[in-house]
Design a protein around this motif. Sequence first.
Motif, PDB file in Angstrom:
ATOM      1  N   PRO A 141      -3.140  -4.896  -1.948  1.00  0.00           N
ATOM      2  CA  PRO A 141      -3.825  -3.751  -2.546  1.00  0.00           C
ATOM      3  C   PRO A 141      -2.886  -2.918  -3.407  1.00  0.00           C
ATOM      4  O   PRO A 141      -2.219  -1.997  -2.925  1.00  0.00           O
ATOM      5  N   ASN A 197       0.220   3.282  -4.920  1.00  0.00           N
ATOM      6  CA  ASN A 197      -1.024   2.818  -5.535  1.00  0.00           C
ATOM      7  C   ASN A 197      -0.744   1.991  -6.779  1.00  0.00           C
ATOM      8  O   ASN A 197      -1.427   1.003  -7.053  1.00  0.00           O
ATOM      9  N   GLN A 245       0.807  -1.211   0.000  1.00  0.00           N
ATOM     10  CA  GLN A 245       0.000   0.000   0.000  1.00  0.00           C
ATOM     11  C   GLN A 245       0.846   1.270   0.000  1.00  0.00           C
ATOM     12  O   GLN A 245       0.307   2.374  -0.084  1.00  0.00           O
ATOM     13  N   GLN A 285      -1.950  -1.867  -7.923  1.00  0.00           N
ATOM     14  CA  GLN A 285      -2.054  -2.059  -9.362  1.00  0.00           C
ATOM     15  C   GLN A 285      -0.640  -2.199  -9.916  1.00  0.00           C
ATOM     16  O   GLN A 285       0.200  -1.332  -9.675  1.00  0.00           O
ATOM     17  N   ASN A 331      -7.855  -7.190  -4.192  1.00  0.00           N
ATOM     18  CA  ASN A 331      -7.545  -5.811  -4.576  1.00  0.00           C
ATOM     19  C   ASN A 331      -6.219  -5.683  -5.326  1.00  0.00           C
ATOM     20  O   ASN A 331      -5.620  -4.609  -5.365  1.00  0.00           O
ATOM     21  N   SER A 342      -4.483  -5.782  -9.004  1.00  0.00           N
ATOM     22  CA  SER A 342      -4.631  -5.753 -10.453  1.00  0.00           C
ATOM     23  C   SER A 342      -3.240  -5.869 -11.050  1.00  0.00           C
ATOM     24  O   SER A 342      -2.355  -5.067 -10.723  1.00  0.00           O
ATOM     25  N   ASP A 364      -4.575 -10.323   1.005  1.00  0.00           N
ATOM     26  CA  ASP A 364      -4.794  -9.311  -0.027  1.00  0.00           C
ATOM     27  C   ASP A 364      -3.474  -8.616  -0.338  1.00  0.00           C
ATOM     28  O   ASP A 364      -2.523  -8.639   0.463  1.00  0.00           O
TER      29      ASP A 364
END
Length: 288
Positions: free
Chosen positions: A210, A179, A176, A212, A256, A258, A208
């Motif tokens: 989180p 982003n 985190q 991209q 979360n 990608s 998870d």
Amino acid sequence: MIVLALACSVAQAAAPVRPYALEGTEVQSIPSKILHRDYEIFVSLPASYATSAASKKHYPVLFITDANYAFPLIRSIDRRVSDHGTKLEEYILVGLSYAKGDDPVKSRNRDYTPTDTTKNKVNQPTGQAEQYRQFIEKEVFPFVAANYRADMSRKIFSGHSYGSLLGLHVLLTEPQMFNQYVLGSPSLWYDKGVMFDMERSYAASHKDMPAQVFMLVGAFEAVNPNDPNPRYNKEFDMVKDMHTFEARLKSRHYPNLSIHSEVIQDEDHLTVFPSLITRGLFWSFASK
């Protein structure tokens, strides 16, 4: 005519020489209490930064490793693209430079690698990526937030080779923190594939991730012993490693996360960065 030529020659010789400067950029020094070394960051502000001061507009921030090379290149690519019809969202560019007084190779080998492979040799240190990650999080981030109108809720990391190895370390430690991650030619071969071990450890204790993630590599960064083209890698198949790592992350089904990847044709490890950073800029900042 001889006198005029001589006078002209003397005038030219006496003219002051100015270094070339990148307009709209700043160099800031950050003495690190964590690393006990001094670093510089290069900052490029968007064109509207001064005129938007009254509106208090804040901008997303792109952090790039190996700033001595990558920082001016990204600025040039961004301006070229934006000035010729494809408007990218404006952002603050922060280049993470090497430690002051260090040879760039020594600095990046030490700061971008997750494990010590040199048995603590004084002149060839490696394995301080975690300390460097903390330097970014606890010293660079607060400095940027305090001195610029930065939207620190939108932070993008980009790196190439060992720079991407650092990015993977961050992703597998504190995902985190950023982003988005633009990871070019990640050195997944490092220390016998230690990042695959780190990925397994992360998966064992996390549900998870989180973030991209956009991973890119040049087609010639594969090993192809049947092709005599000298641009192919001779030892490490970085294309295969990237696909394997991507598949591993996808198999975790993090809600979360990608992630996708791209192999850039006709590029090798030394030529791929301009192409991959162009794609990364479009991925992060193209108008939706």
